[in-house]
Design an enzyme around this catalytic site. Structure first.
Site, mmCIF file in Angstrom:
data_model
loop_
_atom_site.group_PDB
_atom_site.id
_atom_site.type_symbol
_atom_site.label_atom_id
_atom_site.label_comp_id
_atom_site.label_asym_id
_atom_site.label_seq_id
_atom_site.Cartn_x
_atom_site.Cartn_y
_atom_site.Cartn_z
ATOM 1 C CG HIS A 182 50.164 33.916 33.373
ATOM 2 N ND1 HIS A 182 50.426 32.573 33.342
ATOM 3 C CD2 HIS A 182 49.112 34.103 32.536
ATOM 4 C CE1 HIS A 182 49.569 31.971 32.529
ATOM 5 N NE2 HIS A 182 48.751 32.884 32.034
ATOM 6 C CD GLU A 183 46.818 37.251 32.230
ATOM 7 O OE1 GLU A 183 46.696 37.467 31.022
ATOM 8 O OE2 GLU A 183 46.393 36.204 32.777
ATOM 9 C CG HIS B 82 48.937 35.438 27.896
ATOM 10 N ND1 HIS B 82 48.945 34.355 27.046
ATOM 11 C CD2 HIS B 82 48.450 34.965 29.084
ATOM 12 C CE1 HIS B 82 48.484 33.286 27.691
ATOM 13 N NE2 HIS B 82 48.181 33.621 28.931
ATOM 14 C CD GLU C 229 48.064 29.654 29.606
ATOM 15 O OE1 GLU C 229 47.515 30.485 28.854
ATOM 16 O OE2 GLU C 229 48.132 29.825 30.836
HETATM 17 ZN ZN ZN Z 1 47.369 32.451 30.446
#
Ligand code: ZN
Length: 498
Positions: free
Chosen positions: A263-264, A267, A293
């Site tokens: 996830h990170e 980003h 997101e």
């Molecule tokens: Zn996030």
């Protein structure tokens, strides 16, 4: 003012801002990861001073005519005109608030955060209740200075997701409610999937060895990225070619650090891969919370929970944890990492039930600002909604209304972007699959080629275009919630044999 003079002023101003931002970002990352807590008081004081200096630069009114002129200069580079527009928009929102009101709100946020923490620890919503009320009143007051004729909550929604409002979110959430509530109910009643083996003991040192492999697979390059550990994982861009992500290891949950990393890093790619001319400027931030997101969730859920992703990676995981996983086939593992089970805590929710957690928050925020929901007894309103949409009811406030920090910091209108991000991602992935062989790439260690698609269609633009324009450019269509609903319906109908 001639163009050379004007551009020089702008360049200098942006340079100064980025220098302070870089210093503050590094101090903050350091504090949240490795800095000894004994230094907190000294550090916080100095950081607050720097933040004050940065604020003065950011709200330097003498820049307004420069920005105005730049925007209107049709011969100027389009990206500079766009930057000028965004800086001016941001500045106007702050400058309209009298300074004492601004300071008072900052102080209130800080007290309210402390009260929220105390309430959460004591499991007592009534400690936080009066502060929630105050913070809502204070927000109403500062927004009034904008003299915007739009509905107050619409303005808040637009701050996090430019172009969105209650009318559009209502369509979005009503569709989710109508289709997902019955689906979740069916999943709850279906034969449950066994995932207990993911929650055995997984020594952290061994997890870290797998992480070295995973970061390589993700092509998270040490030339521009670094991962640390923290309590609440986040990603922070500090300067050109320097992006920090964090993760958290749990000894009794092997997938937690893995998925937070995927996830990170999602980003991280978004900000790293923008047009290099945007570095250090407002254009490099990511256009909206929902779009940011969408990139992290796309990586976590649409790539990271896919079989082809694990066709390559599962043998490494098994090798690292032979005792825990030797008898677990890839198919069994895939079912386990995609389990859906209604729960009370948003941050632990699975892909299917997650948007319902957001629906609850959206309906409450809307009600708080149109007067149909009261702060008094809100813990019970919250519990009732969880029961209605997810079939579970919190028995205490810390697992209920007090679980999230956002409202204590005055952040209203932010939550809906989390659900929107997942829905954006569904549409991007659908298009991506038409254009590249996603599964072949993932199972053959070419995660970077998948990211390349995102870079070309989304990341490179930074804040050059609004989210709906990016959606149009990337997929040739406007945003459509049905793509997301179809994806979830197909996935969970198959998974649970419904
Ligand atoms: Zn996030």
């Amino acid at each position: 003012m001639n163009r050379i003079e004007r551009n020089h002023l702008l360049k200098e101003w942006i340079f100064k801002r980025s220098a302070y931002s870089m210093a503050l970002a590094i101090i903050d990352i350091d504090k949240q990861t490795v800095a000894p807590s004994g230094g907190n008081a000294y550090r916080d004081e100095r950081a607050a001073f720097l933040a004050g200096e940065l604020f003065s630069i950011e709200t330097d009114e003498s820049m307004l005519p420069v920005l105005e002129e730049m925007q209107n200069d049709e011969e100027e580079e389009p990206y500079l005109r766009r930057a000028a527009f965004l800086y001016q928009k941001e500045m106007r929102k702050t400058l309209c608030i009298p300074k004492d009101e601004f300071v008072a709100l900052e102080e209130l946020k800080s007290v309210s955060y402390t009260k929220w923490l105390e309430a959460k620890r004591n499991n007592d919503y009534t400690i936080f209740e009066p502060y929630l009320k105050k913070i809502i009143e204070a927000k109403k007051k500062v927004y009034a200075y904008r003299n915007d004729t739009k509905d107050l909550y619409d303005q808040m929604l637009d701050d996090f997701e430019p172009g969105m409002n209650q009318e559009k979110y209502d369509v979005f959430f009503n569709a989710l409610k109508e289709k997902l509530v019955p689906l979740i109910q069916k999943v709850t009643e279906a034969k449950q999937i066994d995932d207990h083996f993911l929650f055995e003991e997984y020594p952290v040192e061994e997890q870290k060895k797998f992480m070295d492999h995973l970061l390589q697979y993700l092509h998270f390059d040490p030339q521009w990225g670094y991962q640390n550990e923290t309590e609440h994982p986040f990603t922070s861009w500090t300067c050109e070619n320097d992006c920090r992500t964090t993760t958290k290891y749990l000894v009794d949950n092997v997938m937690s650090a893995i998925f937070s990393t995927v996830h990170e890093v999602g980003h991280a790619y978004y900000e790293h891969d923008c047009d290099p001319r945007f570095d250090g400027m407002i254009l490099s931030d990511g256009i909206s919370s929902g779009m940011h997101e969408s990139q992290s969730r796309l990586c976590e859920n649409y790539l990271g929970r896919r079989k082809s992703f694990w066709e390559y990676n599962y043998p490494y995981l098994q090798k690292q944890f032979p005792q825990q996983l030797k008898d677990i086939s890839l198919d069994t593992f895939m079912k386990a990492v995609n389990v859906s089970r209604p729960s009370l805590v948003r941050t632990e929710a699975d892909e299917l039930t997650y948007p319902m957690h957001i629906l609850v928050r959206y309906e409450i925020e809307k009600g708080l600002f149109n007067g149909s929901i009261s702060v008094e007894g809100l813990d019970q309103t919250w519990a009732d909604m969880y029961e209605k949409y997810l079939g579970v009811r919190p028995v205490n406030a810390s697992e209920g209304i007090l679980q999230d920090v956002h409202w204590s910091c005055g952040e209203f209108g932010y939550f809906p972007t989390y659900a929107l991000g997942s829905a954006f991602a569904a549409q991007f992935v659908k298009k991506m699959q038409e254009e590249i062989a996603v599964d072949d790439l993932l199972s053959n260690n070419h995660y970077d080629t998948v990211i390349e698609w995102l870079k070309k269609n989304i990341h490179q633009y930074g804040c050059m275009y609004d989210a709906d324009e990016i959606m149009q450019k990337a997929t040739g269509a406007s945003f459509d919630v049905n793509v997301y609903i179809e994806y979830l319906t197909r996935k969970y109908t198959e998974l649970y044999d419904l």
